[in-house]
Design a protein around this motif. Structure first.
Motif, mmCIF file in Angstrom:
data_model
loop_
_atom_site.group_PDB
_atom_site.id
_atom_site.type_symbol
_atom_site.label_atom_id
_atom_site.label_comp_id
_atom_site.label_asym_id
_atom_site.label_seq_id
_atom_site.Cartn_x
_atom_site.Cartn_y
_atom_site.Cartn_z
ATOM 1 N N GLY A 189 0.835 -1.202 0.000
ATOM 2 C CA GLY A 189 0.000 0.000 0.000
ATOM 3 C C GLY A 189 0.864 1.243 0.000
ATOM 4 O O GLY A 189 1.935 1.267 0.616
ATOM 5 N N GLY A 190 0.400 2.265 -0.674
ATOM 6 C CA GLY A 190 1.090 3.563 -0.666
ATOM 7 C C GLY A 190 0.204 4.586 0.026
ATOM 8 O O GLY A 190 -0.835 4.973 -0.510
ATOM 9 N N ASN A 191 0.595 4.982 1.241
ATOM 10 C CA ASN A 191 -0.200 5.939 2.023
ATOM 11 C C ASN A 191 0.360 7.336 1.795
ATOM 12 O O ASN A 191 1.404 7.695 2.344
ATOM 13 C CB ASN A 191 -0.122 5.550 3.510
ATOM 14 C CG ASN A 191 -0.847 6.537 4.392
ATOM 15 O OD1 ASN A 191 -1.640 7.355 3.916
ATOM 16 N ND2 ASN A 191 -0.585 6.480 5.688
ATOM 17 N N TRP A 192 -0.366 8.106 0.996
ATOM 18 C CA TRP A 192 0.132 9.447 0.630
ATOM 19 C C TRP A 192 -0.143 10.470 1.728
ATOM 20 O O TRP A 192 0.294 11.623 1.624
ATOM 21 C CB TRP A 192 -0.515 9.906 -0.685
ATOM 22 C CG TRP A 192 -0.156 9.051 -1.871
ATOM 23 C CD1 TRP A 192 0.726 8.002 -1.898
ATOM 24 C CD2 TRP A 192 -0.666 9.168 -3.206
ATOM 25 N NE1 TRP A 192 0.795 7.465 -3.166
ATOM 26 C CE2 TRP A 192 -0.049 8.162 -3.983
ATOM 27 C CE3 TRP A 192 -1.586 10.017 -3.822
ATOM 28 C CZ2 TRP A 192 -0.328 7.993 -5.347
ATOM 29 C CZ3 TRP A 192 -1.863 9.849 -5.172
ATOM 30 C CH2 TRP A 192 -1.237 8.849 -5.925
ATOM 31 N N LYS A 193 -0.880 10.093 2.730
ATOM 32 C CA LYS A 193 -1.197 10.998 3.854
ATOM 33 C C LYS A 193 -1.753 12.319 3.307
ATOM 34 O O LYS A 193 -2.481 12.315 2.328
ATOM 35 C CB LYS A 193 0.037 11.203 4.736
ATOM 36 C CG LYS A 193 0.707 9.881 5.123
ATOM 37 C CD LYS A 193 1.714 10.036 6.208
ATOM 38 C CE LYS A 193 2.445 8.716 6.402
ATOM 39 N NZ LYS A 193 3.196 8.664 7.620
ATOM 40 N N MET A 194 -1.430 13.467 3.942
ATOM 41 C CA MET A 194 -1.984 14.750 3.491
ATOM 42 C C MET A 194 -0.964 15.443 2.587
ATOM 43 O O MET A 194 -0.495 16.550 2.871
ATOM 44 C CB MET A 194 -2.356 15.614 4.694
ATOM 45 C CG MET A 194 -3.333 16.724 4.338
ATOM 46 S SD MET A 194 -3.998 17.556 5.795
ATOM 47 C CE MET A 194 -2.583 18.435 6.414
ATOM 48 N N ASN A 195 -0.596 14.723 1.502
ATOM 49 C CA ASN A 195 0.386 15.245 0.556
ATOM 50 C C ASN A 195 -0.196 15.183 -0.860
ATOM 51 O O ASN A 195 -1.108 14.415 -1.111
ATOM 52 C CB ASN A 195 1.672 14.389 0.603
ATOM 53 C CG ASN A 195 2.398 14.533 1.931
ATOM 54 O OD1 ASN A 195 2.813 15.628 2.304
ATOM 55 N ND2 ASN A 195 2.511 13.448 2.677
ATOM 56 N N THR A 196 0.363 15.939 -1.716
ATOM 57 C CA THR A 196 0.058 16.070 -3.154
ATOM 58 C C THR A 196 -1.068 17.069 -3.430
ATOM 59 O O THR A 196 -2.033 17.180 -2.676
ATOM 60 C CB THR A 196 -0.331 14.734 -3.865
ATOM 61 O OG1 THR A 196 -1.624 14.300 -3.405
ATOM 62 C CG2 THR A 196 0.704 13.646 -3.663
ATOM 63 N N SER A 197 -0.911 17.776 -4.541
ATOM 64 C CA SER A 197 -2.016 18.544 -5.128
ATOM 65 C C SER A 197 -2.783 17.554 -6.005
ATOM 66 O O SER A 197 -2.339 16.414 -6.218
ATOM 67 C CB SER A 197 -1.466 19.685 -5.985
ATOM 68 O OG SER A 197 -0.757 19.139 -7.094
ATOM 69 N N ARG A 198 -3.900 17.993 -6.548
ATOM 70 C CA ARG A 198 -4.673 17.111 -7.445
ATOM 71 C C ARG A 198 -3.802 16.666 -8.630
ATOM 72 O O ARG A 198 -3.733 15.480 -8.950
ATOM 73 C CB ARG A 198 -5.899 17.891 -7.930
ATOM 74 C CG ARG A 198 -6.798 17.116 -8.852
ATOM 75 C CD ARG A 198 -7.858 18.056 -9.413
ATOM 76 N NE ARG A 198 -8.666 17.397 -10.396
ATOM 77 C CZ ARG A 198 -9.812 16.796 -10.131
ATOM 78 N NH1 ARG A 198 -10.297 16.785 -8.913
ATOM 79 N NH2 ARG A 198 -10.478 16.195 -11.090
ATOM 80 N N ALA A 199 -3.097 17.646 -9.243
ATOM 81 C CA ALA A 199 -2.282 17.314 -10.424
ATOM 82 C C ALA A 199 -1.134 16.382 -10.030
ATOM 83 O O ALA A 199 -0.817 15.422 -10.748
ATOM 84 C CB ALA A 199 -1.737 18.592 -11.050
ATOM 85 N N GLU A 200 -0.520 16.644 -8.874
ATOM 86 C CA GLU A 200 0.586 15.769 -8.439
ATOM 87 C C GLU A 200 0.085 14.348 -8.165
ATOM 88 O O GLU A 200 0.774 13.367 -8.458
ATOM 89 C CB GLU A 200 1.227 16.330 -7.170
ATOM 90 C CG GLU A 200 2.098 17.557 -7.416
ATOM 91 C CD GLU A 200 2.448 18.313 -6.144
ATOM 92 O OE1 GLU A 200 3.295 19.219 -6.229
ATOM 93 O OE2 GLU A 200 1.852 18.036 -5.070
ATOM 94 N N ALA A 201 -1.129 14.241 -7.609
ATOM 95 C CA ALA A 201 -1.687 12.918 -7.323
ATOM 96 C C ALA A 201 -1.915 12.143 -8.622
ATOM 97 O O ALA A 201 -1.570 10.955 -8.723
ATOM 98 C CB ALA A 201 -2.994 13.064 -6.548
ATOM 99 N N GLN A 202 -2.469 12.827 -9.617
ATOM 100 C CA GLN A 202 -2.710 12.147 -10.903
ATOM 101 C C GLN A 202 -1.386 11.743 -11.552
ATOM 102 O O GLN A 202 -1.250 10.636 -12.074
ATOM 103 C CB GLN A 202 -3.486 13.071 -11.848
ATOM 104 C CG GLN A 202 -4.948 13.188 -11.459
ATOM 105 C CD GLN A 202 -5.671 14.252 -12.268
ATOM 106 O OE1 GLN A 202 -5.240 15.419 -12.281
ATOM 107 N NE2 GLN A 202 -6.730 13.875 -12.933
ATOM 108 N N ASP A 203 -0.402 12.652 -11.485
ATOM 109 C CA ASP A 203 0.901 12.353 -12.088
ATOM 110 C C ASP A 203 1.583 11.180 -11.377
ATOM 111 O O ASP A 203 2.169 10.298 -12.011
ATOM 112 C CB ASP A 203 1.831 13.573 -12.005
ATOM 113 C CG ASP A 203 1.404 14.665 -12.970
ATOM 114 O OD1 ASP A 203 0.498 14.418 -13.796
ATOM 115 O OD2 ASP A 203 1.963 15.773 -12.874
ATOM 116 N N LEU A 204 1.487 11.175 -10.053
ATOM 117 C CA LEU A 204 2.127 10.113 -9.277
ATOM 118 C C LEU A 204 1.497 8.756 -9.605
ATOM 119 O O LEU A 204 2.200 7.766 -9.860
ATOM 120 C CB LEU A 204 2.000 10.430 -7.776
ATOM 121 C CG LEU A 204 2.609 9.478 -6.768
ATOM 122 C CD1 LEU A 204 4.093 9.215 -7.057
ATOM 123 C CD2 LEU A 204 2.464 10.048 -5.340
#
Ligand code: PEP
Length: 260
Positions: free
Chosen positions: A9-24
């Motif tokens: 599992g990858g727990n991104w916690k309270m990180n990334t913008s919407r665009a960064e989340a899609q890119d990641l």
């Protein structure tokens, strides 16, 4: 290696913008070879507001999406909470329950986590239930008792027939986000103890089937030695899951264990 399929599992916690989340999410999909995804289950846990965007980015891949938390209530006047049905609607198959940043940061008890877990399971989600001792509990020799109680009370009232939708993440609190990792043998010892407790609470067959993953500063450099332990069935990855290349390396390490 037992017949349990590895899980990361990858727990991104309270990180990334919407665009960064899609890119990641896109970068993880692009870099993961199909053969790896045939050997290992992968779930991303983005922040709630990006669930739908990440679900769209992953919809044609076997990568699953999960919530970082779920309400213990099904619907109604619960401001700020997210129900299991909402998570499913947003594309989730899974949710975390009991992450230490909620247990210890927000004071969630075993009783409330049990209610969340049961609510999620009855709505049709899978659950990754997180357990783990604090540094002071470890130093005072209480680790095993604390974790045993978290498992017992968290799973209270859950029938054996639902265990195939539950995985357990053993995450020593002192290892989360600190760069300190449990020694592979210590992780194995705790996973083995959790499995023994599950056997007492349920039965040997059910206990053998439950996936128990390790979390706490897992990185590409230490993943292989931790995942090589017989009762470690993968990992819950925080910081290192925000870098697609490193996260993919960790997934490859887990997948390679199913081949060994
Ligand atoms: C986690 O958030 O579950 C976690 C294990 O974090 P990290 O990998 O950063 O220690």
């Amino acid at each position: 290696m037992p017949s349990r399929r590895p899980l990361v599992g990858g727990n991104w916690k309270m990180n990334t913008s919407r665009a960064e989340a899609q890119d990641l999410a896109g970068a993880v999909i692009t870099q993961l070879e199909p053969s790896i995804l045939q050997a290992c289950d992968v779930t991303l846990f983005p922040p709630f507001p990006w669930l739908t965007a990440v679900a769209e980015a992953t919809c044609s891949s076997p990568i699953g999406i999960g919530g970082q938390d779920v309400s213990d209530q099904s619907q109604g006047a619960f401001t700020g909470q997210t129900s299991a049905a909402m998570l499913i609607d947003a594309g989730c198959s899974t949710t975390l329950v009991g992450h230490s940043e909620r247990r210890h940061g927000l004071g969630e008890s075993n009783a409330i986590l049990n209610a969340k877990l049961r609510q999620a399971i009855s709505a049709g989600l899978e659950v990754m239930y997180c357990v783990g001792e604090t540094l002071s509990e470890r130093e005072s020799g209480q680790s095993e008792d604390v974790v045993a109680m978290q498992v017992k009370e968290g799973l209270d009232g859950v029938p054996a027939g639902d265990l195939d939708r539950i995985s357990i993440a053993y995450e020593p609190v002192w290892a989360i986000g600190t760069g300190r990792t449990a020694a592979a043998e210590d992780a194995q010892a705790m996973h083995c103890r959790i499995r023994a407790d599950l056997e007492n609470q349920y039965d040997a067959r059910s206990a053998k089937g439950v996936r128990i993953v390790y979390g706490g500063s897992v990185k590409p450099s230490n993943a292989e030695s931790i995942f090589a332990q017989p009762d470690v069935d993968g990992g819950l990855i925080g910081g290192a899951s925000l870098d697609a290349e490193g996260f993919v390396e960790i997934i490859r390490a887990a997948a390679s264990m199913s081949a060994s």
